[in-house]
Design an enzyme around this catalytic site. Sequence first.
Site, PDB file in Angstrom:
ATOM      1  N   GLN A  40      99.035 143.993  53.815  1.00 61.19           N
ATOM      2  CA  GLN A  40      99.012 143.522  55.195  1.00 61.19           C
ATOM      3  C   GLN A  40      98.500 144.571  56.191  1.00 61.19           C
ATOM      4  O   GLN A  40      98.081 144.212  57.289  1.00 61.19           O
ATOM      5  CB  GLN A  40     100.403 143.033  55.601  1.00 61.19           C
ATOM      6  CG  GLN A  40     100.825 141.795  54.796  1.00 61.19           C
ATOM      7  CD  GLN A  40     102.221 141.317  55.141  1.00 61.19           C
ATOM      8  OE1 GLN A  40     103.188 141.751  54.536  1.00 61.19           O
ATOM      9  NE2 GLN A  40     102.340 140.426  56.101  1.00 61.19           N
ATOM     10  N   HIS A  50     104.999 143.821  46.816  1.00 64.69           N
ATOM     11  CA  HIS A  50     105.118 142.938  47.977  1.00 64.69           C
ATOM     12  C   HIS A  50     103.962 141.931  47.933  1.00 64.69           C
ATOM     13  O   HIS A  50     103.018 142.019  48.723  1.00 64.69           O
ATOM     14  CB  HIS A  50     105.094 143.783  49.257  1.00 64.69           C
ATOM     15  CG  HIS A  50     105.567 143.071  50.491  1.00 64.69           C
ATOM     16  ND1 HIS A  50     106.589 143.539  51.283  1.00 64.69           N
ATOM     17  CD2 HIS A  50     105.154 141.925  51.081  1.00 64.69           C
ATOM     18  CE1 HIS A  50     106.771 142.711  52.317  1.00 64.69           C
ATOM     19  NE2 HIS A  50     105.904 141.722  52.213  1.00 64.69           N
ATOM     20  N   ASN A  61     109.716 142.170  46.757  1.00 61.85           N
ATOM     21  CA  ASN A  61     109.916 141.591  48.076  1.00 61.85           C
ATOM     22  C   ASN A  61     109.955 140.071  47.998  1.00 61.85           C
ATOM     23  O   ASN A  61     109.032 139.447  47.462  1.00 61.85           O
ATOM     24  CB  ASN A  61     108.773 142.005  49.003  1.00 61.85           C
ATOM     25  CG  ASN A  61     108.905 141.367  50.370  1.00 61.85           C
ATOM     26  OD1 ASN A  61     109.733 141.772  51.185  1.00 61.85           O
ATOM     27  ND2 ASN A  61     108.121 140.319  50.628  1.00 61.85           N
ATOM     28  N   GLU A  62     111.014 139.486  48.531  1.00 64.91           N
ATOM     29  CA  GLU A  62     111.140 138.027  48.660  1.00 64.91           C
ATOM     30  C   GLU A  62     110.668 137.248  47.425  1.00 64.91           C
ATOM     31  O   GLU A  62     109.738 136.437  47.490  1.00 64.91           O
ATOM     32  CB  GLU A  62     110.393 137.534  49.898  1.00 64.91           C
ATOM     33  CG  GLU A  62     110.973 138.076  51.173  1.00 64.91           C
ATOM     34  CD  GLU A  62     110.296 137.572  52.447  1.00 64.91           C
ATOM     35  OE1 GLU A  62     110.866 137.812  53.533  1.00 64.91           O
ATOM     36  OE2 GLU A  62     109.232 136.939  52.362  1.00 64.91           O
ATOM     37  N   TYR A 100     114.770 135.473  59.385  1.00 60.87           N
ATOM     38  CA  TYR A 100     113.943 135.164  60.549  1.00 60.87           C
ATOM     39  C   TYR A 100     114.496 134.017  61.387  1.00 60.87           C
ATOM     40  O   TYR A 100     114.464 134.055  62.601  1.00 60.87           O
ATOM     41  CB  TYR A 100     112.506 134.826  60.118  1.00 60.87           C
ATOM     42  CG  TYR A 100     111.746 136.042  59.664  1.00 60.87           C
ATOM     43  CD1 TYR A 100     111.043 136.815  60.573  1.00 60.87           C
ATOM     44  CD2 TYR A 100     111.760 136.444  58.332  1.00 60.87           C
ATOM     45  CE1 TYR A 100     110.357 137.956  60.172  1.00 60.87           C
ATOM     46  CE2 TYR A 100     111.079 137.582  57.918  1.00 60.87           C
ATOM     47  CZ  TYR A 100     110.384 138.330  58.841  1.00 60.87           C
ATOM     48  OH  TYR A 100     109.723 139.462  58.435  1.00 60.87           O
ATOM     49  N   GLU A 106     114.033 143.054  56.786  1.00 62.20           N
ATOM     50  CA  GLU A 106     113.048 142.446  57.691  1.00 62.20           C
ATOM     51  C   GLU A 106     113.762 141.503  58.642  1.00 62.20           C
ATOM     52  O   GLU A 106     114.653 140.767  58.240  1.00 62.20           O
ATOM     53  CB  GLU A 106     111.991 141.606  56.936  1.00 62.20           C
ATOM     54  CG  GLU A 106     110.928 142.391  56.223  1.00 62.20           C
ATOM     55  CD  GLU A 106     109.886 141.490  55.564  1.00 62.20           C
ATOM     56  OE1 GLU A 106     109.685 140.341  56.024  1.00 62.20           O
ATOM     57  OE2 GLU A 106     109.272 141.936  54.585  1.00 62.20           O
ATOM     58  N   GLU A 109      99.075 138.401  58.413  1.00 60.69           N
ATOM     59  CA  GLU A 109     100.279 137.639  58.082  1.00 60.69           C
ATOM     60  C   GLU A 109      99.957 136.529  57.066  1.00 60.69           C
ATOM     61  O   GLU A 109     100.074 135.337  57.335  1.00 60.69           O
ATOM     62  CB  GLU A 109     100.906 137.053  59.355  1.00 60.69           C
ATOM     63  CG  GLU A 109     101.645 138.087  60.200  1.00 60.69           C
ATOM     64  CD  GLU A 109     102.946 138.576  59.571  1.00 60.69           C
ATOM     65  OE1 GLU A 109     103.442 137.917  58.635  1.00 60.69           O
ATOM     66  OE2 GLU A 109     103.454 139.617  60.015  1.00 60.69           O
ATOM     67  N   TRP A 110      99.525 136.970  55.883  1.00 61.01           N
ATOM     68  CA  TRP A 110      99.274 136.073  54.754  1.00 61.01           C
ATOM     69  C   TRP A 110      98.357 134.906  55.142  1.00 61.01           C
ATOM     70  O   TRP A 110      97.295 135.139  55.691  1.00 61.01           O
ATOM     71  CB  TRP A 110     100.599 135.629  54.122  1.00 61.01           C
ATOM     72  CG  TRP A 110     101.476 136.803  53.795  1.00 61.01           C
ATOM     73  CD1 TRP A 110     102.698 137.095  54.307  1.00 61.01           C
ATOM     74  CD2 TRP A 110     101.147 137.914  52.919  1.00 61.01           C
ATOM     75  NE1 TRP A 110     103.171 138.295  53.818  1.00 61.01           N
ATOM     76  CE2 TRP A 110     102.244 138.819  52.968  1.00 61.01           C
ATOM     77  CE3 TRP A 110     100.054 138.245  52.107  1.00 61.01           C
ATOM     78  CZ2 TRP A 110     102.275 140.013  52.226  1.00 61.01           C
ATOM     79  CZ3 TRP A 110     100.078 139.428  51.379  1.00 61.01           C
ATOM     80  CH2 TRP A 110     101.184 140.289  51.438  1.00 61.01           C
TER      81      TRP A 110
END
Length: 469
Positions: free
Chosen positions: A17, A120, A164-165, A309, A373, A424-425
């Site tokens: 990113q 990630h 990550n996630e 989030y 995050e 952002e992806w």
Amino acid sequence: MAFPAGFGWGASTAAYQVEGGWDADGKGPSVWDTFTHQGGERVFQNQTGDVACGSYTLWEEDLKCIKQLGLTHYRFSLSWSRLLPDGTTGFINQKGIDYYNKIIDDLLTNGVIPIVTLYHFDLPQALEDKGGWLSEAIIESFDKYARFCFSTFGDRVKQWITINEPNILAIMAYDLGVFPPGVPHFGTGGYQAAHNLIKAHARSWHSYDSLFRKEQKGMVSLGIFAGWAEPADTNSVSDQEAAKRAIAFCLDFFAKPIFIDGDYPEVVKSQIAFMSKKQGYPSSRLPEFTEEEKRMIKGTADFFAVQYYTSRLVKYQENKKEEVGFLQDVELQVFPDPSWKRLDWVYVVPWGIRKLLKYIKDTYNNPVIYITENGFPQGDPASLDDTQRWEYFRQTFQELFKAIQLDKVNLKLYCAWSLLDNFEWTQGYSSRFGLFHVDFEDPARPRVPYTSAKEYAKIIRNNGLKESL
């Protein structure tokens, strides 16, 4: 509202990113390089991370931002294919090692603690070509990569996030197919990937535990994405059950095996088995762990890292058409409360983070929690004055303070997403989560602080908010 002494204040980024330099100095291609270069409008305006924030050559500029904020911690990720271009230790790229050594050493010189994510979302393309996370072979590849990183950087890095996630990755990449490799496998691929992600994490934790912990004295966990789910109708039993399922399928799916007993939540197993049977499958679409695997997976995290989030209201919705898919398996509908403020996809629900933290405390035996995050996108990219966004951050810190003081949650660290506006992806550069504005039209990629950055620096300086509860 002073936070406990020693509380950590950080910010996070991820390699693909921010770094750019997608093929610089011997770096191999990652799945995101391949995916974005294929075009086809799968990413906003066919944007790519080829240059991104240019952090591969502009690390000193990032360091200035970190120092300007006064961060105690900085979370970043290693690009697997920058270090190991084909994903294996058959060829090691020294230029990649040099780059991350400089980041780590500069952080430590400036009194900032590095938190390093091994992976990630940016799998080496060479490993995706062999099946990626759908193939069991990935477990061994990931473990070897993790060992390489522990032995190369672990003398200085004491806080590691393996993956990550994994919950977002499994669904977006291998169920829905909206992340690379971009091939949907509705109702099967996400579960297969999740199964391998959990085993890969556990294997790498054991490698750290047996080979490195004694000497390096670090900690290893994984970063799980979680929103809060509130029943749409608090008097409806079916909505209450749906909200529980939402949390089980998102957070507990990964946390229960790793923190509690090595296996998926009962409601997840029974729900997927029930759906699979209705759809004529000979067995559940969710793979099973063997007893030996359960023993291997159980207890493989040294702290609880969570990424929050937003929250949603949840209503029961029967899968009448018997459609096959992860979202259909959960049998629910999610939507925001009309009164919630919205920035891009993030509905602002600060109290959701407090409820989530309390849930983690009660469900997972009061672990040490890191928020790795949390953030909000800037509503008006043209303006550096993001006073409204800062208000949401402030409300979040109030809720964190309540979680610590009133709920006795063992929260030790907060990391804002993100240090910089970045790629952002699939949203490309259209969504800006940075504390620092980055001008993606300017080749120099200047970093300029938003109002939020200046306010966050005050919070860090004061170790909390000035006002009282």
